[in-house]
Design a protein around this motif. Structure first.
Motif, PDB file in Angstrom:
ATOM      1  N   GLU A  24       0.825  -1.208   0.000  1.00 58.85           N
ATOM      2  CA  GLU A  24       0.000   0.000   0.000  1.00 58.85           C
ATOM      3  C   GLU A  24       0.858   1.257   0.000  1.00 58.85           C
ATOM      4  O   GLU A  24       0.531   2.239  -0.661  1.00 58.85           O
ATOM      5  CB  GLU A  24      -0.960   0.012   1.190  1.00 58.85           C
ATOM      6  N   LYS A  25       1.962   1.240   0.722  1.00 56.33           N
ATOM      7  CA  LYS A  25       2.862   2.401   0.725  1.00 56.33           C
ATOM      8  C   LYS A  25       3.447   2.632  -0.665  1.00 56.33           C
ATOM      9  O   LYS A  25       3.549   3.773  -1.121  1.00 56.33           O
ATOM     10  CB  LYS A  25       3.990   2.204   1.733  1.00 56.33           C
ATOM     11  N   SER A  26       3.821   1.547  -1.355  1.00 54.97           N
ATOM     12  CA  SER A  26       4.391   1.712  -2.697  1.00 54.97           C
ATOM     13  C   SER A  26       3.327   2.183  -3.693  1.00 54.97           C
ATOM     14  O   SER A  26       3.619   2.995  -4.579  1.00 54.97           O
ATOM     15  CB  SER A  26       5.047   0.418  -3.177  1.00 54.97           C
ATOM     16  N   ILE A  27       2.085   1.706  -3.558  1.00 52.50           N
ATOM     17  CA  ILE A  27       0.998   2.172  -4.423  1.00 52.50           C
ATOM     18  C   ILE A  27       0.759   3.656  -4.195  1.00 52.50           C
ATOM     19  O   ILE A  27       0.611   4.427  -5.145  1.00 52.50           O
ATOM     20  CB  ILE A  27      -0.295   1.366  -4.176  1.00 52.50           C
ATOM     21  N   PHE A  28       0.720   4.063  -2.947  1.00 50.76           N
ATOM     22  CA  PHE A  28       0.492   5.462  -2.604  1.00 50.76           C
ATOM     23  C   PHE A  28       1.585   6.345  -3.211  1.00 50.76           C
ATOM     24  O   PHE A  28       1.314   7.396  -3.790  1.00 50.76           O
ATOM     25  CB  PHE A  28       0.438   5.608  -1.080  1.00 50.76           C
ATOM     26  N   SER A  29       2.824   5.897  -3.118  1.00 55.83           N
ATOM     27  CA  SER A  29       3.949   6.641  -3.687  1.00 55.83           C
ATOM     28  C   SER A  29       3.845   6.697  -5.209  1.00 55.83           C
ATOM     29  O   SER A  29       4.085   7.743  -5.823  1.00 55.83           O
ATOM     30  CB  SER A  29       5.254   5.977  -3.268  1.00 55.83           C
ATOM     31  N   PHE A  30       3.469   5.583  -5.825  1.00 53.61           N
ATOM     32  CA  PHE A  30       3.364   5.515  -7.280  1.00 53.61           C
ATOM     33  C   PHE A  30       2.244   6.415  -7.799  1.00 53.61           C
ATOM     34  O   PHE A  30       2.354   6.989  -8.886  1.00 53.61           O
ATOM     35  CB  PHE A  30       3.154   4.065  -7.716  1.00 53.61           C
ATOM     36  N   GLN A  31       1.188   6.564  -7.011  1.00 56.97           N
ATOM     37  CA  GLN A  31       0.096   7.450  -7.414  1.00 56.97           C
ATOM     38  C   GLN A  31       0.591   8.888  -7.562  1.00 56.97           C
ATOM     39  O   GLN A  31       0.236   9.574  -8.516  1.00 56.97           O
ATOM     40  CB  GLN A  31      -1.048   7.402  -6.400  1.00 56.97           C
ATOM     41  N   PHE A  32       1.413   9.342  -6.648  1.00 56.81           N
ATOM     42  CA  PHE A  32       1.928  10.701  -6.741  1.00 56.81           C
ATOM     43  C   PHE A  32       2.950  10.836  -7.862  1.00 56.81           C
ATOM     44  O   PHE A  32       3.069  11.902  -8.472  1.00 56.81           O
ATOM     45  CB  PHE A  32       2.483  11.167  -5.403  1.00 56.81           C
ATOM     46  N   THR A  33       3.672   9.766  -8.169  1.00 57.25           N
ATOM     47  CA  THR A  33       4.563   9.785  -9.326  1.00 57.25           C
ATOM     48  C   THR A  33       3.752   9.947 -10.604  1.00 57.25           C
ATOM     49  O   THR A  33       4.120  10.726 -11.490  1.00 57.25           O
ATOM     50  CB  THR A  33       5.397   8.486  -9.385  1.00 57.25           C
ATOM     51  N   ILE A  34       2.642   9.224 -10.689  1.00 59.18           N
ATOM     52  CA  ILE A  34       1.773   9.319 -11.863  1.00 59.18           C
ATOM     53  C   ILE A  34       1.219  10.735 -12.002  1.00 59.18           C
ATOM     54  O   ILE A  34       1.167  11.285 -13.110  1.00 59.18           O
ATOM     55  CB  ILE A  34       0.641   8.277 -11.798  1.00 59.18           C
ATOM     56  N   ILE A  35       0.814  11.346 -10.905  1.00 61.72           N
ATOM     57  CA  ILE A  35       0.310  12.725 -10.971  1.00 61.72           C
ATOM     58  C   ILE A  35       1.403  13.663 -11.487  1.00 61.72           C
ATOM     59  O   ILE A  35       1.143  14.522 -12.330  1.00 61.72           O
ATOM     60  CB  ILE A  35      -0.194  13.200  -9.589  1.00 61.72           C
ATOM     61  N   GLY A  36       2.620  13.502 -10.994  1.00 66.05           N
ATOM     62  CA  GLY A  36       3.717  14.354 -11.440  1.00 66.05           C
ATOM     63  C   GLY A  36       4.020  14.193 -12.919  1.00 66.05           C
ATOM     64  O   GLY A  36       4.190  15.184 -13.646  1.00 66.05           O
ATOM     65  N   VAL A  37       4.072  12.955 -13.392  1.00 66.79           N
ATOM     66  CA  VAL A  37       4.341  12.702 -14.813  1.00 66.79           C
ATOM     67  C   VAL A  37       3.201  13.241 -15.667  1.00 66.79           C
ATOM     68  O   VAL A  37       3.429  13.870 -16.707  1.00 66.79           O
ATOM     69  CB  VAL A  37       4.564  11.195 -15.058  1.00 66.79           C
ATOM     70  N   TRP A  38       1.964  13.026 -15.235  1.00 72.54           N
ATOM     71  CA  TRP A  38       0.802  13.512 -15.986  1.00 72.54           C
ATOM     72  C   TRP A  38       0.812  15.033 -16.089  1.00 72.54           C
ATOM     73  O   TRP A  38       0.596  15.591 -17.164  1.00 72.54           O
ATOM     74  CB  TRP A  38      -0.491  13.038 -15.330  1.00 72.54           C
ATOM     75  N   LEU A  39       1.080  15.712 -14.982  1.00 76.01           N
ATOM     76  CA  LEU A  39       1.121  17.176 -15.010  1.00 76.01           C
ATOM     77  C   LEU A  39       2.241  17.681 -15.913  1.00 76.01           C
ATOM     78  O   LEU A  39       2.086  18.696 -16.600  1.00 76.01           O
ATOM     79  CB  LEU A  39       1.265  17.738 -13.601  1.00 76.01           C
ATOM     80  N   THR A  40       3.361  16.968 -15.942  1.00 82.34           N
ATOM     81  CA  THR A  40       4.459  17.350 -16.828  1.00 82.34           C
ATOM     82  C   THR A  40       4.044  17.223 -18.284  1.00 82.34           C
ATOM     83  O   THR A  40       4.239  18.147 -19.081  1.00 82.34           O
ATOM     84  CB  THR A  40       5.701  16.481 -16.547  1.00 82.34           C
ATOM     85  N   PHE A  41       3.462  16.065 -18.650  1.00 81.85           N
ATOM     86  CA  PHE A  41       2.995  15.865 -20.022  1.00 81.85           C
ATOM     87  C   PHE A  41       1.959  16.923 -20.402  1.00 81.85           C
ATOM     88  O   PHE A  41       2.016  17.500 -21.488  1.00 81.85           O
ATOM     89  CB  PHE A  41       2.377  14.470 -20.191  1.00 81.85           C
ATOM     90  N   LEU A  42       1.017  17.148 -19.514  1.00 84.04           N
ATOM     91  CA  LEU A  42      -0.040  18.114 -19.783  1.00 84.04           C
ATOM     92  C   LEU A  42       0.537  19.516 -19.963  1.00 84.04           C
ATOM     93  O   LEU A  42       0.149  20.252 -20.875  1.00 84.04           O
ATOM     94  CB  LEU A  42      -1.070  18.087 -18.650  1.00 84.04           C
ATOM     95  N   GLY A  43       1.477  19.886 -19.123  1.00 88.34           N
ATOM     96  CA  GLY A  43       2.111  21.199 -19.232  1.00 88.34           C
ATOM     97  C   GLY A  43       2.856  21.370 -20.545  1.00 88.34           C
ATOM     98  O   GLY A  43       2.767  22.425 -21.191  1.00 88.34           O
ATOM     99  N   VAL A  44       3.576  20.331 -20.966  1.00 84.76           N
ATOM    100  CA  VAL A  44       4.310  20.408 -22.235  1.00 84.76           C
ATOM    101  C   VAL A  44       3.335  20.560 -23.399  1.00 84.76           C
ATOM    102  O   VAL A  44       3.546  21.369 -24.305  1.00 84.76           O
ATOM    103  CB  VAL A  44       5.201  19.156 -22.418  1.00 84.76           C
TER     104      VAL A  44
END
Length: 131
Positions: A24-44
């Motif tokens: 669960e800790k790794s899933i929680f961490s991965f969720q925030f990684t996904i948000i960061g990558v998504w925001l980067t793609f969206l911003g570009v």
């Protein structure tokens, strides 16, 4: 013998509990990684969209006096800046919604896994308390 079986079962439950908590800790961490990558793609992509708009605007204002007194005639002329218009159409109709959908599905998958594991942890906690 009965007490030993009970201790073994309890040890198995505790091991499973710890493993699921770590998952669960790794899933929680991965969720925030996904948000960061998504925001980067969206911003570009949004930056690319605004750059194309700026190129069209620069072109229109540089040719304002030459071609027409009416800026709407220039803007409605599909022959100007065809590359920019194609890139804008691709970004608005496919890339931005597609990226949002992809990262949304990844987020939902992780959330579903998180909820299922939390429910199973809840069951394990009650089994541990019962023992």
């Amino acid at each position: 013998m009965m007490n030993q079986d009970k201790n073994e079962n309890l040890e198995i439950l505790l091991t499973e509990y710890r493993t699921l908590k770590d998952e669960e800790k790794s899933i929680f961490s991965f969720q925030f990684t996904i948000i960061g990558v998504w925001l980067t793609f969206l911003g570009v992509m949004i930056n690319s969209l605004f750059n194309q708009v700026k190129e069209i605007q620069t072109y229109v204002y540089s040719n304002y006096d030459i071609y027409s007194e009416n800026i709407n005639e220039i803007l409605s002329n599909y022959d100007i800046m065809p590359g920019s218009r194609d890139i804008m159409a691709l970004l608005i109709s496919i890339l931005i919604p597609g990226t949002c959908a992809l990262f949304g599905l990844l987020w939902l998958d992780l959330t579903t896994r998180f909820v299922k594991e939390a429910h199973y942890i809840f069951i394990i906690e009650h089994k541990i308390k019962a023992n």
